[in-house]
Write a protein that holds these residues in place. Sequence first.
Motif, PDB file in Angstrom:
ATOM      1  N   GLY A 195      27.035  45.499  54.308  1.00 23.38           N
ATOM      2  CA  GLY A 195      27.741  44.277  53.925  1.00 23.38           C
ATOM      3  C   GLY A 195      28.975  44.567  53.089  1.00 23.38           C
ATOM      4  N   GLU A 196      29.589  43.504  52.609  1.00 21.81           N
ATOM      5  CA  GLU A 196      30.801  43.590  51.800  1.00 21.81           C
ATOM      6  C   GLU A 196      30.450  43.931  50.351  1.00 21.81           C
ATOM      7  N   VAL A 197      31.129  44.935  49.812  1.00 22.96           N
ATOM      8  CA  VAL A 197      30.902  45.305  48.409  1.00 22.96           C
ATOM      9  C   VAL A 197      32.189  45.231  47.601  1.00 22.96           C
ATOM     10  N   CYS A 198      33.311  44.983  48.236  1.00 19.63           N
ATOM     11  CA  CYS A 198      34.596  44.951  47.538  1.00 19.63           C
ATOM     12  C   CYS A 198      34.576  43.901  46.433  1.00 19.63           C
ATOM     13  N   GLY A 199      35.009  44.276  45.249  1.00 19.13           N
ATOM     14  CA  GLY A 199      35.059  43.368  44.111  1.00 19.13           C
ATOM     15  C   GLY A 199      33.842  43.417  43.214  1.00 19.13           C
ATOM     16  N   LYS A 200      32.798  44.103  43.653  1.00 13.79           N
ATOM     17  CA  LYS A 200      31.617  44.230  42.800  1.00 13.79           C
ATOM     18  C   LYS A 200      31.930  45.166  41.635  1.00 13.79           C
ATOM     19  N   ILE A 201      31.204  44.992  40.541  1.00 16.15           N
ATOM     20  CA  ILE A 201      31.378  45.834  39.349  1.00 16.15           C
ATOM     21  C   ILE A 201      30.109  46.645  39.139  1.00 16.15           C
ATOM     22  N   LEU A 202      30.283  47.957  39.011  1.00 12.85           N
ATOM     23  CA  LEU A 202      29.171  48.855  38.736  1.00 12.85           C
ATOM     24  C   LEU A 202      29.276  49.301  37.281  1.00 12.85           C
ATOM     25  N   VAL A 203      28.365  48.813  36.437  1.00 15.47           N
ATOM     26  CA  VAL A 203      28.371  49.145  35.018  1.00 15.47           C
ATOM     27  C   VAL A 203      27.374  50.277  34.787  1.00 15.47           C
ATOM     28  N   ILE A 204      27.873  51.416  34.346  1.00 14.76           N
ATOM     29  CA  ILE A 204      27.011  52.571  34.091  1.00 14.76           C
ATOM     30  C   ILE A 204      26.528  52.504  32.650  1.00 14.76           C
ATOM     31  N   GLY A 246      36.390  49.476  47.168  1.00 13.76           N
ATOM     32  CA  GLY A 246      36.826  48.418  46.257  1.00 13.76           C
ATOM     33  C   GLY A 246      35.855  48.043  45.167  1.00 13.76           C
ATOM     34  N   VAL A 247      34.968  48.970  44.782  1.00  7.36           N
ATOM     35  CA  VAL A 247      34.011  48.705  43.708  1.00  7.36           C
ATOM     36  C   VAL A 247      34.589  49.236  42.397  1.00  7.36           C
ATOM     37  N   HIS A 248      34.478  48.450  41.329  1.00  9.10           N
ATOM     38  CA  HIS A 248      34.993  48.833  40.015  1.00  9.10           C
ATOM     39  C   HIS A 248      33.883  49.481  39.190  1.00  9.10           C
ATOM     40  N   VAL A 249      34.199  50.591  38.541  1.00  3.12           N
ATOM     41  CA  VAL A 249      33.236  51.288  37.690  1.00  3.12           C
ATOM     42  C   VAL A 249      33.594  51.061  36.224  1.00  3.12           C
ATOM     43  N   PHE A 271      33.663  49.044  26.621  1.00  5.24           N
ATOM     44  CA  PHE A 271      33.827  48.973  28.068  1.00  5.24           C
ATOM     45  C   PHE A 271      34.811  50.054  28.469  1.00  5.24           C
ATOM     46  N   GLY A 272      34.322  51.068  29.157  1.00  5.90           N
ATOM     47  CA  GLY A 272      35.170  52.158  29.598  1.00  5.90           C
ATOM     48  C   GLY A 272      35.739  51.873  30.968  1.00  5.90           C
ATOM     49  N   THR A 273      36.952  51.347  30.997  1.00  7.01           N
ATOM     50  CA  THR A 273      37.633  51.034  32.245  1.00  7.01           C
ATOM     51  C   THR A 273      39.120  50.907  31.964  1.00  7.01           C
ATOM     52  N   THR A 274      39.923  51.195  32.966  1.00  8.13           N
ATOM     53  CA  THR A 274      41.369  51.025  32.823  1.00  8.13           C
ATOM     54  C   THR A 274      41.830  49.671  33.345  1.00  8.13           C
ATOM     55  N   ASP A 275      40.893  48.853  33.818  1.00  7.15           N
ATOM     56  CA  ASP A 275      41.217  47.537  34.371  1.00  7.15           C
ATOM     57  C   ASP A 275      40.800  46.454  33.378  1.00  7.15           C
ATOM     58  N   GLY A 276      41.779  45.830  32.745  1.00  4.20           N
ATOM     59  CA  GLY A 276      41.481  44.828  31.722  1.00  4.20           C
ATOM     60  C   GLY A 276      40.725  43.633  32.244  1.00  4.20           C
ATOM     61  N   SER A 277      41.021  43.199  33.469  1.00  3.60           N
ATOM     62  CA  SER A 277      40.335  42.024  34.023  1.00  3.60           C
ATOM     63  C   SER A 277      38.865  42.328  34.281  1.00  3.60           C
ATOM     64  N   VAL A 278      38.551  43.568  34.654  1.00  3.23           N
ATOM     65  CA  VAL A 278      37.159  43.966  34.856  1.00  3.23           C
ATOM     66  C   VAL A 278      36.424  43.983  33.521  1.00  3.23           C
ATOM     67  N   ALA A 279      37.091  44.490  32.480  1.00 10.09           N
ATOM     68  CA  ALA A 279      36.488  44.468  31.144  1.00 10.09           C
ATOM     69  C   ALA A 279      36.212  43.031  30.709  1.00 10.09           C
ATOM     70  N   ASP A 280      37.128  42.121  31.022  1.00 10.92           N
ATOM     71  CA  ASP A 280      36.931  40.712  30.674  1.00 10.92           C
ATOM     72  C   ASP A 280      35.709  40.143  31.363  1.00 10.92           C
ATOM     73  N   HIS A 322      35.177  47.230  22.095  1.00 10.77           N
ATOM     74  CA  HIS A 322      36.167  48.289  22.252  1.00 10.77           C
ATOM     75  C   HIS A 322      36.426  48.521  23.743  1.00 10.77           C
ATOM     76  N   ARG A 323      37.699  48.429  24.128  1.00  9.02           N
ATOM     77  CA  ARG A 323      38.107  48.697  25.507  1.00  9.02           C
ATOM     78  C   ARG A 323      38.747  50.079  25.531  1.00  9.02           C
ATOM     79  N   LEU A 324      38.134  50.992  26.264  1.00 12.38           N
ATOM     80  CA  LEU A 324      38.539  52.391  26.228  1.00 12.38           C
ATOM     81  C   LEU A 324      38.727  52.939  27.634  1.00 12.38           C
ATOM     82  N   HIS A 325      39.427  54.057  27.726  1.00 13.94           N
ATOM     83  CA  HIS A 325      39.431  54.813  28.968  1.00 13.94           C
ATOM     84  C   HIS A 325      37.988  55.265  29.223  1.00 13.94           C
ATOM     85  N   PRO A 326      37.558  55.315  30.490  1.00 13.09           N
ATOM     86  CA  PRO A 326      36.160  55.706  30.750  1.00 13.09           C
ATOM     87  C   PRO A 326      35.751  57.022  30.110  1.00 13.09           C
TER      88      PRO A 326
END
Length: 331
Positions: free
Chosen positions: A107-116, A136-139, A163-172, A189-193
Motif C-alpha cells: 500500500g501507500e506509505v508516503c507521508g507516514k512518520i517513523l519515530v525511532i 516518502g517516509v519521514h524519520v 525531535f531529531g529531524t531536519t524537517d520542521g513540519s514533521v517535528a510539529d 528541543h528540535r535537533l539534527h537526528p
Amino acid sequence: MKIGVIGAGRLGICFALLLDRGGYDVIASDIRSNYISGLQRREISTNEPGVADMLRECSIDFTTDTRRVVQDSDVIYVMVATPSLDTGNYDVSAIHAVIDDLINHDGEVCGKILVIGSTVNPGDCVAFQQRLDAVGVHVVYSPTFAAQGSVLHDIEHPIAVCFGTTDGSVADRCLGVFGDIIPPDTPIHRLHPTTAEIMKLAGNCYGTLRINFYNFVGELLLASGLEQDLEQANLYLREVDRRKDSIKFGFGYGGPCYPRDNKSFKHYAQTIGLANPLSDANDIQNAAHARFLADYLLRTNTNNLPFYFKYLSYKPGVKIFEQSQQLQVCE
C-alpha cells in the motif's frame, strides 16, 4: 489520526497506553505471540506501576502483524530491542527489518512518520532516512529517558523531549502527538537526528559521571571516618549541581581554584589510600580540549584571518591568567 507502536515491550506498551488515554486510535505489535495473546486478553505480568490497570481499560488493537501497523498508522513509533554488540555499538537490525516492511509494503506509505524511540548509534537515523527517501517516509529520532519502575511516569513527565529531524513540519506533527500526553511546559528541543542520537548517549553518560563522582566523595568520607556526614554531603553536591546549571560548551577550566583543587582532591585521596582516576581524567580531558580547540580554530580558518579573543584571562571580567585555557589555545 491513528498511531502505531512497533515493539510493545516495557517502553512500547507504556507509550501505547498513554497515547490511547490521550484519545488516539492505537495499534501495537510485538513479535512475541504469547505476549500479544495476553495483551489481547488485557493481561500482563509487570512490575511497572499503573500499566496493568491502564491495560484493562484500554482499547488498543494488539497484533503480531507489523504490516497491519504499517498499513493503518499515520505515525509509527518504533520501540524494538537494540541489543549491544561486543564492539559497543547497538544492533539496529530490528529497526532495519521495520524499514524493510515499509519499503516492501504493497500500500501507500508516503507521508507516514517513523519515530525511532529505541536507542541507536549516532548516524543511524540519517541512514534510515536515506533508505526511506524513495518511499516518502519521514524519520524522526525521539529517545526516551525512562527508569525501570517508573516508565509511565517518566514518559508522561519527561525532563525534556527532543525531535531529531531536519524537517520542521514533521517535528510539529510529532509535537502535536506528544502534546496530548505531556505537560504543556515541557522543554522541546528540535535537533539534527545525529545530534539527538549523540545527546541520548551523552545524557546517560553524564549520569554515569555524576554517579561515580558522588560515590567517590562518599568513599573519601568513609575512609576519613566521616560516615555521619554522608547525607549532608550529598545535599551539598546537589546544591553545587544546581548552581552550575549554566555550564555550556566553551573553554575548559582554569584559574586559581579548579585546577589546584582538583590536584589537592587527588592528593588527599592518595594520603588515605584511595586511587582517584576521576581527577586524573579531568586534567587529561581538559588539556586535550585545549588542543582540540586550537586545532579546530586553525583548521576552520580557511582564509587565514587573524584571531580575535574577547578576553585571555581564565574567565571574563577578571585579570587572572593562571592556567587560562584561552591563553593556552593562543599559545
